[in-house]
Design a protein around this motif. Structure first.
Motif, PDB file in Angstrom:
ATOM      1  N   ALA A  20       0.942  -1.247  -0.278  1.00  0.00           N
ATOM      2  CA  ALA A  20       0.161  -0.136   0.081  1.00  0.00           C
ATOM      3  C   ALA A  20       0.771   1.223   0.032  1.00  0.00           C
ATOM      4  CB  ALA A  20      -1.045  -0.164   1.120  1.00  0.00           C
ATOM      5  N   ARG A  21       1.822   1.123   0.798  1.00  0.00           N
ATOM      6  CA  ARG A  21       2.841   2.287   0.637  1.00  0.00           C
ATOM      7  C   ARG A  21       3.430   2.749  -0.524  1.00  0.00           C
ATOM      8  NH1 ARG A  21       4.550   3.383   6.007  1.00  0.00           N
ATOM      9  NH2 ARG A  21       4.755   1.483   7.055  1.00  0.00           N
ATOM     10  N   ARG A  22       3.490   1.402  -1.521  1.00  0.00           N
ATOM     11  CA  ARG A  22       3.921   1.878  -2.832  1.00  0.00           C
ATOM     12  C   ARG A  22       2.797   2.024  -3.908  1.00  0.00           C
ATOM     13  NH1 ARG A  22       7.293  -0.488   0.569  1.00  0.00           N
ATOM     14  NH2 ARG A  22       9.457  -0.811  -0.119  1.00  0.00           N
ATOM     15  N   GLY A  23       1.644   2.230  -3.750  1.00  0.00           N
ATOM     16  CA  GLY A  23       0.657   2.758  -4.310  1.00  0.00           C
ATOM     17  C   GLY A  23      -0.435   1.424  -4.659  1.00  0.00           C
ATOM     18  N   ALA A  24      -0.186   0.350  -4.187  1.00  0.00           N
ATOM     19  CA  ALA A  24      -1.084  -0.840  -4.736  1.00  0.00           C
ATOM     20  C   ALA A  24      -2.470  -0.419  -3.853  1.00  0.00           C
ATOM     21  CB  ALA A  24      -0.230  -2.183  -4.405  1.00  0.00           C
ATOM     22  N   SER A  25      -3.434  -1.018  -4.392  1.00  0.00           N
ATOM     23  CA  SER A  25      -4.688  -1.168  -3.753  1.00  0.00           C
ATOM     24  C   SER A  25      -4.670  -2.597  -3.012  1.00  0.00           C
ATOM     25  CB  SER A  25      -5.763  -1.164  -4.646  1.00  0.00           C
ATOM     26  OG  SER A  25      -7.036  -1.573  -4.027  1.00  0.00           O
ATOM     27  N   VAL A  26      -4.977  -2.775  -1.778  1.00  0.00           N
ATOM     28  CA  VAL A  26      -4.833  -4.075  -1.170  1.00  0.00           C
ATOM     29  C   VAL A  26      -5.942  -4.491  -0.295  1.00  0.00           C
ATOM     30  CG1 VAL A  26      -3.204  -5.295   0.425  1.00  0.00           C
ATOM     31  CG2 VAL A  26      -2.234  -3.378  -0.829  1.00  0.00           C
ATOM     32  N   THR A  27      -6.370  -5.814  -0.415  1.00  0.00           N
ATOM     33  CA  THR A  27      -7.306  -6.311   0.576  1.00  0.00           C
ATOM     34  C   THR A  27      -6.625  -7.470   1.288  1.00  0.00           C
ATOM     35  OG1 THR A  27      -9.150  -5.627  -1.095  1.00  0.00           O
ATOM     36  CG2 THR A  27      -9.529  -7.767   0.471  1.00  0.00           C
ATOM     37  N   VAL A  28      -6.709  -7.654   2.604  1.00  0.00           N
ATOM     38  CA  VAL A  28      -6.215  -8.723   3.353  1.00  0.00           C
ATOM     39  C   VAL A  28      -7.423  -9.642   3.782  1.00  0.00           C
ATOM     40  CG1 VAL A  28      -4.897  -9.381   5.415  1.00  0.00           C
ATOM     41  CG2 VAL A  28      -4.387  -7.406   4.101  1.00  0.00           C
ATOM     42  N   VAL A  29      -7.316 -10.885   3.509  1.00  0.00           N
ATOM     43  CA  VAL A  29      -8.399 -11.761   3.940  1.00  0.00           C
ATOM     44  C   VAL A  29      -7.757 -12.766   5.098  1.00  0.00           C
ATOM     45  CG1 VAL A  29      -9.866 -11.753   1.890  1.00  0.00           C
ATOM     46  CG2 VAL A  29      -8.072 -13.395   2.148  1.00  0.00           C
ATOM     47  N   GLU A  30      -8.267 -12.953   6.104  1.00  0.00           N
ATOM     48  CA  GLU A  30      -7.929 -13.732   7.225  1.00  0.00           C
ATOM     49  C   GLU A  30      -9.089 -14.538   7.783  1.00  0.00           C
ATOM     50  OE1 GLU A  30      -6.706 -15.500  10.554  1.00  0.00           O
ATOM     51  OE2 GLU A  30      -5.323 -14.335   9.320  1.00  0.00           O
ATOM     52  N   GLN A  31      -8.808 -16.046   7.741  1.00  0.00           N
ATOM     53  CA  GLN A  31      -9.785 -17.036   8.241  1.00  0.00           C
ATOM     54  C   GLN A  31     -10.358 -16.672   9.496  1.00  0.00           C
ATOM     55  OE1 GLN A  31      -8.177 -20.876   7.902  1.00  0.00           O
ATOM     56  NE2 GLN A  31      -6.521 -20.617   9.318  1.00  0.00           N
ATOM     57  N   GLU A  32      -9.625 -16.213  10.519  1.00  0.00           N
ATOM     58  CA  GLU A  32     -10.108 -15.721  11.877  1.00  0.00           C
ATOM     59  C   GLU A  32      -9.998 -14.387  12.083  1.00  0.00           C
ATOM     60  OE1 GLU A  32      -8.804 -18.533  14.863  1.00  0.00           O
ATOM     61  OE2 GLU A  32      -7.937 -20.136  13.401  1.00  0.00           O
ATOM     62  N   ALA A  33      -9.042 -13.995  12.900  1.00  0.00           N
ATOM     63  CA  ALA A  33      -8.984 -12.648  13.170  1.00  0.00           C
ATOM     64  C   ALA A  33      -7.356 -12.220  13.244  1.00  0.00           C
ATOM     65  CB  ALA A  33      -9.393 -12.234  14.442  1.00  0.00           C
ATOM     66  N   PRO A  34      -6.938 -10.853  12.841  1.00  0.00           N
ATOM     67  CA  PRO A  34      -5.826 -10.530  12.696  1.00  0.00           C
ATOM     68  C   PRO A  34      -4.933 -11.219  14.007  1.00  0.00           C
ATOM     69  CG  PRO A  34      -6.936  -9.025  11.957  1.00  0.00           C
ATOM     70  CD  PRO A  34      -8.000  -9.926  12.708  1.00  0.00           C
ATOM     71  N   GLY A  35      -3.639 -11.966  13.668  1.00  0.00           N
ATOM     72  CA  GLY A  35      -2.756 -12.133  14.711  1.00  0.00           C
ATOM     73  C   GLY A  35      -3.093 -13.342  15.715  1.00  0.00           C
ATOM     74  N   VAL A  36      -4.183 -14.120  15.451  1.00  0.00           N
ATOM     75  CA  VAL A  36      -4.505 -15.346  16.243  1.00  0.00           C
ATOM     76  C   VAL A  36      -3.682 -16.675  15.985  1.00  0.00           C
ATOM     77  CG1 VAL A  36      -6.694 -14.161  16.934  1.00  0.00           C
ATOM     78  CG2 VAL A  36      -6.617 -15.973  15.225  1.00  0.00           C
ATOM     79  N   GLY A  37      -3.123 -16.692  14.952  1.00  0.00           N
ATOM     80  CA  GLY A  37      -2.453 -17.879  14.620  1.00  0.00           C
ATOM     81  C   GLY A  37      -0.878 -17.730  15.356  1.00  0.00           C
ATOM     82  N   THR A  38      -0.017 -18.341  14.367  1.00  0.00           N
ATOM     83  CA  THR A  38       1.479 -18.365  14.799  1.00  0.00           C
ATOM     84  C   THR A  38       1.732 -17.203  15.550  1.00  0.00           C
ATOM     85  OG1 THR A  38       1.766 -20.201  13.215  1.00  0.00           O
ATOM     86  CG2 THR A  38       3.645 -19.139  14.302  1.00  0.00           C
ATOM     87  N   SER A  39       1.402 -15.989  15.007  1.00  0.00           N
ATOM     88  CA  SER A  39       1.885 -14.720  15.573  1.00  0.00           C
ATOM     89  C   SER A  39       1.754 -14.646  16.895  1.00  0.00           C
ATOM     90  CB  SER A  39       1.474 -13.778  14.900  1.00  0.00           C
ATOM     91  OG  SER A  39       1.839 -13.647  13.393  1.00  0.00           O
TER      92      SER A  39
END
Length: 386
Positions: A20-39
């Motif tokens: 996104a900083r470089r001008g791309a349009s970005v969509t993030v899809v996550e099967q649960e909620a951000p950061g609940v996996g290995t992170s």
């Protein structure tokens, strides 16, 4: 360009924000909620300390420096740049640490052998046995609070117009059509020009939906290399500002006086299907070891006991690159996710936008796609390893 990033852990959100900083349009899809996996279940030690071979070391060293730059520029509270003290008390660990320090010095890594007096200055509550072997200080290493880093990434993503969709499980890919897209479990279709898989230990499962087999090490039995315990203590009145590793216990601050504990030999019973309670014998063993490493921990209690699951490609090495059979699908998978997240965010974004990155040349997915590597047994972890 519209890019769909699959996975909202530290890697996926780092890639998304840099695109996104470089001008791309970005969509993030996550099967649960951000950061609940290995992170959410990482010891989060930022280092290039025991990373081999040379190209993997160089990648992790660049990752360590990328963390420092980003934290400095963004005034990021997620990175604790206090360094790392390692003490060897067992014979095998003494020999290994001495050899490792020599090797790392020859590579120009920031490490020195220090006296017990200097170690106590760096960690006043550290207990140093009279028969302790070498004490190494890795001044440039750090530890990270993953949830704080994720919070920074989510705020940055929002400012940059990145759309983050939780509860969105990808069930199929349609990459050969005139309108490439992924389909979600609820039937929704999200189109894009490029797709990036950043789903960690779910990589093999996800790519199978694109008719691609990229093997990951998978949990098979208690104590295998993909799992490990993490124990969290109650707040304690002690002085510790940096990460400590010993022959029997790794410990780092976890915020507000709490400590995060790891003991690799205890991982032999780790099983995510059967997590011991906080008053179990295992919890008691963590506490016994803690009191032998740090003063003022007599009132310690284990408040959380977790079994973390590691994302490890089948040969143990990072994967980063487009799939030969599906060049619109770029894959990232690595065990060193926290260390590498800011760096991979930048490198992967640059590659997707057309600028190949030499640091990633040795880590293409091609090597795992020909059937030559199928869940190769991973080497045993050594003292001081994550």
């Amino acid at each position: 360009m519209h890019v769909v990033v699959i996975g909202a852990g530290v890697i996926g959100l780092s890639v998304a924000t840099e695109l996104a900083r470089r001008g791309a349009s970005v969509t993030v899809v996550e099967q649960e909620a951000p950061g609940v996996g290995t992170s959410a279940t990482s010891f989060a030690w930022v280092n290039a300390n025991n990373k081999e071979p040379r190209d993997y070391y160089e990648l992790n060293l660049a990752g360590l420096e990328a963390h420092h730059r980003l934290a400095r520029d963004a005034d990021g509270g997620w990175l604790v740049a206090g360094g790392h003290l390692e003490i060897a008390t067992e014979l095998a660990h003494r020999d290994e640490l001495g050899q490792r320090v020599t090797r790392l010095r020859n590579l120009g890594y920031d490490v020195e052998l220090i006296s017990p007096a200097r170690a106590r200055q760096l960690a006043p509550d550290l207990i140093i046995p009279v028969d302790a072997g070498p004490i190494a200080y890795f001044a440039r290493e750090a530890h990270c609070y993953p949830q704080l880093y994720l919070g920074f990434l989510l705020a940055t993503a929002a400012d940059l117009g990145v759309q983050v969709i939780g509860g969105a499980r990808v069930t199929s890919f349609h990459l050969d059509s005139d309108q490439p897209a992924v389909r979600l479990a609820d039937g929704a279709v999200i189109g894009g020009d490029q797709f990036v898989s950043c789903v960690g230990r779910w990589t093999e499962t996800l790519l199978a939906r694109a008719d691609v087999t990229l093997p990951m090490a998978t949990f098979e039995r208690a104590g295998d290399a993909t799992v490990g315990y993490l124990a969290v203590t109650n707040p304690l009145p002690l002085s510790l500002a940096r990460l400590i590793t010993t022959s029997r216990l790794n410990v780092r601050p976890d915020g507000a006086g709490r400590l995060l504990l790891q003991a690799l030999d205890l991982d032999s019973t780790a099983d995510p299907r059967d997590v011991p309670t906080t008053d179990s014998g295992l919890a008691g063993e963590f506490l016994n070891r803690l009191t032998s490493v740090l003063r003022n921990t007599g009132a310690a209690a284990i408040t959380q006991l977790r079994v973390g699951q590691r994302a490890i490609p089948a040969d143990g090495r990072t994967v980063a690159g487009p799939l030969p059979s599906a060049p619109r699908l770029y894959v990232v998978a690595t065990h060193s996710g926290v260390t590498l997240a800011p760096l991979l965010g930048t490198l992967v974004a640059e590659e997707i936008l057309g600028a190949p990155q030499p640091l990633l040349a040795a880590f293409r997915p091609d090597r795992l796609l020909d059937g030559a590597v199928r869940h190769r047994p991973l080497p045993a972890r050594r003292p001081g390893q994550q």
